[in-house]
Design a protein around this motif. Structure first.
Motif, PDB file in Angstrom:
ATOM      1  N   LYS A   1      43.166  56.944 -32.689  1.00 58.17           N
ATOM      2  CA  LYS A   1      43.201  58.388 -32.432  1.00 58.17           C
ATOM      3  C   LYS A   1      41.776  58.922 -32.294  1.00 58.17           C
TER       4      LYS A   1
ATOM      5  N   PRO B   1      39.062  63.729 -39.418  1.00 58.33           N
ATOM      6  CA  PRO B   1      39.591  64.882 -38.688  1.00 58.33           C
ATOM      7  C   PRO B   1      38.486  65.724 -38.061  1.00 58.33           C
TER       8      PRO B   1
ATOM      9  N   LEU C   1      38.601  66.597 -34.128  1.00 66.62           N
ATOM     10  CA  LEU C   1      38.657  67.987 -33.659  1.00 66.62           C
ATOM     11  C   LEU C   1      37.392  68.376 -32.910  1.00 66.62           C
TER      12      LEU C   1
ATOM     13  N   VAL D   1      36.231  64.856 -46.299  1.00 62.12           N
ATOM     14  CA  VAL D   1      37.647  64.508 -46.420  1.00 62.12           C
ATOM     15  C   VAL D   1      37.759  63.142 -47.110  1.00 62.12           C
TER      16      VAL D   1
ATOM     17  N   GLU E   1      38.302  60.174 -45.759  1.00 56.17           N
ATOM     18  CA  GLU E   1      39.160  59.157 -45.152  1.00 56.17           C
ATOM     19  C   GLU E   1      38.370  58.015 -44.527  1.00 56.17           C
TER      20      GLU E   1
ATOM     21  N   LYS F   1      38.002  55.375 -46.974  1.00 57.20           N
ATOM     22  CA  LYS F   1      39.272  54.714 -47.307  1.00 57.20           C
ATOM     23  C   LYS F   1      39.657  53.671 -46.266  1.00 57.20           C
TER      24      LYS F   1
ATOM     25  N   ARG G   1      44.703  68.566 -28.328  1.00 51.35           N
ATOM     26  CA  ARG G   1      44.288  68.824 -29.715  1.00 51.35           C
ATOM     27  C   ARG G   1      45.516  68.898 -30.634  1.00 51.35           C
ATOM     28  N   ASP G   2      45.420  68.241 -31.749  1.00 52.77           N
ATOM     29  CA  ASP G   2      46.528  68.206 -32.690  1.00 52.77           C
ATOM     30  C   ASP G   2      46.329  69.306 -33.728  1.00 52.77           C
TER      31      ASP G   2
ATOM     32  N   TRP H   1      47.133  68.502 -37.642  1.00 49.23           N
ATOM     33  CA  TRP H   1      46.541  67.229 -38.090  1.00 49.23           C
ATOM     34  C   TRP H   1      46.633  67.040 -39.598  1.00 49.23           C
TER      35      TRP H   1
ATOM     36  N   ARG I   1      49.614  65.143 -41.042  1.00 50.52           N
ATOM     37  CA  ARG I   1      49.872  63.777 -40.574  1.00 50.52           C
ATOM     38  C   ARG I   1      49.679  62.725 -41.657  1.00 50.52           C
ATOM     39  N   ASN I   2      49.010  63.093 -42.722  1.00 45.35           N
ATOM     40  CA  ASN I   2      48.624  62.087 -43.696  1.00 45.35           C
ATOM     41  C   ASN I   2      48.471  62.802 -45.042  1.00 45.35           C
TER      42      ASN I   2
ATOM     43  N   ASN J   1      46.575  62.336 -47.569  1.00 48.79           N
ATOM     44  CA  ASN J   1      45.201  62.618 -47.990  1.00 48.79           C
ATOM     45  C   ASN J   1      44.638  63.848 -47.276  1.00 48.79           C
ATOM     46  N   TYR J   2      45.003  64.021 -46.002  1.00 49.84           N
ATOM     47  CA  TYR J   2      44.550  65.211 -45.270  1.00 49.84           C
ATOM     48  C   TYR J   2      45.132  66.464 -45.931  1.00 49.84           C
TER      49      TYR J   2
ATOM     50  N   PHE K   1      43.372  67.237 -49.075  1.00 45.53           N
ATOM     51  CA  PHE K   1      42.050  67.781 -48.745  1.00 45.53           C
ATOM     52  C   PHE K   1      42.140  69.265 -48.388  1.00 45.53           C
TER      53      PHE K   1
END
Ligand code: SF4
Ligand code: FES
Lengths: 315, 125
Positions: A168, A234, A238, A280, A282, A285, B9-10, B13, B16-17, B19-20, B23
């Motif tokens: 992604k 992210p 973005l 974040v 990630e 991770k 663009r998502d 987002w 989706r996870n 951990n996100y 956060f």
């Protein structure tokens, strides 16, 4: 297996699956229950000729094993791999295609993809090289998580299915292959080499380091440029202008090297660099090499803040 | 010219996870940290100008808001202090201090300071 492999018998020939015009939106899954009718013709192009796709939304194109193949199977169980397909110039958006492959305990996801390529559909495109977590080229999204497919085993996923998508955050060139140019530009941007100043020393000069000096940056030098951290970030997804985890970790790898005399403050102390990071976490991770890019970034934030308060302090 | 496909663009987002999502929750609790500061300033203002801070602080909606704010700021503080070792690499004689020691130090200092403040605020004059 006594019968020749219908697919792998195509020596050096381009295999055309001919998926035809794809009008489906993203997220649609094609389902075809019949295996491709393929014939083994030496040196000939194989035309599966599936033609225009008129299937409805929500369908899965299912390709089972080719009728005959050379692989000696020790199992009759199969697992379904749902794989992103995208043909530039023909498909308006990527779609998922489903393949049944042997469920072998010692197979990684990459083995499954290679099985598809060798036995079911040679047009499937993906990157790989070393098969041992070193080259960093086989990164893909596996069930939504950025992973090295050579180090991600079927045993993790029970009976499946396993969804394999391109990383992604990157433009998709074809199927599972993404554009890496922006990532490589970012790595280059941080001057990832030892910068020396002053007198030119003979090439034979050794720049000895103590174990502690090596330890200071070693972790950040383990990066294999697999881009998993970018895909997990992210902020990068973005805002592609963000310098990103691996490039900042790479900059730190040189900043913390006792032999380096450069200063990367101006390229790191920016909104699009360390200050763009919202922590974040990630990236750390998903990193298969324990580089801990999140740590590299937070540490440079402290460095940059100290240097802004105490302008005379270097690093 | 490239024919590469650029996904749209998502906007969701952070869903989706897990951990996100955690956060984003951590970031949103900052709003309550801001509220805690505003509340403190209102109370100080009342004390300095001879008002009754309890009259404001005792209103049901303020109590309800402060209960939520306490939970949110505690969550914010705990997760923030737990992340601190990532930004601070401390080496003692070549030995890198493990994360739990830095986190333990942070939490101990936090508890100590809170206890001192609680002592002065809660003691009966
Ligand atoms: S920092 Fe880790 S995840 Fe990122 S590119 Fe390097 S090895 Fe891959
Ligand atoms: S193929 Fe090289 S890292 Fe996976």
């Amino acid at each position: 297996m006594t019968e020749p492999d219908a697919v792998s018998g195509v020596d050096g020939a381009a295999k055309q699956a001919g998926r035809g015009a794809n009008e489906e939106g993203e997220g649609t899954i094609r389902r075809v229950t019949e295996p491709d009718a393929v014939s083994g013709v030496d040196g000939a192009a194989k035309q599966a000729g599936r033609g225009a796709n008129e299937e409805g939304e929500g369908t899965i194109r299912r390709v089972t094993e080719a009728k005959h193949h050379e692989v000696r199977q020790t199992t009759t169980r199969t697992i379904t791999l749902e794989v992103t397909r995208y043909r530039p110039g023909q498909d308006s958006a990527p779609v998922l295609e489903s393949f049944d492959v042997p469920l072998m305990d010692d197979w990684a996801v990459l083995d499954g993809l290679n099985y598809i390529k060798d036995q079911l559909d040679g047009t499937l495109s993906f990157r790989w090289s070393c098969r041992m977590g070193i080259c960093g080229s086989c990164g893909m999204n596996v069930n939504g998580e950025p992973r090295l497919t050579c180090g991600t085993f079927f045993t993790e996923f029970g009976d499946g299915p396993i969804r394999i998508e391109p990383l992604k955050g990157f433009p998709i060139i074809r199927d599972l292959v993404v554009e890496v140019d922006d990532f490589l530009d970012k790595l280059r941007h941080v001057k990832p080499w030892l910068i020396r100043e002053g007198e030119e020393l003979p090439l034979t000069t050794e720049h000895a380091q103590t174990p502690a000096q090596l330890e200071a940056y070693k972790q950040y030098s383990m990066c294999i440029n697999c881009m998993l951290c970018y895909s997990a970030c992210p902020v990068y997804v973005l805002d592609p202008d963000f310098l990103g985890p691996a490039a900042i970790a790479l900059a730190q790898r040189y900043e913390l090297d006792s032999r380096d005399m450069g200063d990367r403050f101006d390229m790191l102390n920016l909104d699009e660099a360390v200050w763009g990071c919202t922590f974040v976490g990630e990236c750390t991770k998903v990193c298969p090499k324990h580089v801990d890019p999140a740590e590299a970034i937070q540490r440079y934030k402290v460095t940059a803040a100290m240097r802004s308060i105490l302008p005379w302090s270097r690093r | 010219m490239t024919t590469a496909y650029r996904p749209p663009r998502d906007h969701a987002w952070f869903l989706r996870n897990r951990n996100y999502t955690v956060f984003v929750a951590r970031e949103l609790t900052s709003v309550f940290v801001a509220w805690a500061i505003v509340f403190l300033m209102i109370v100080i203002d009342a004390v300095l100008n001879g008002g009754d801070p309890a009259a404001f602080a005792g209103q049901p909606w303020v109590i309800a808001l402060n209960v939520v704010a306490l939970a949110a700021t505690t969550f914010h503080a705990v997760t923030f202090l737990n992340l601190a070792p990532t930004a601070t690499v401390i080496r003692l004689d070549g030995y890198r201090l493990p994360a739990w020691m830095i986190q333990g130090g942070n939490h101990s200092a936090w508890l100590l300071i809170s206890a001192v403040i609680a002592y002065f605020v809660l003691r009966t004059p």
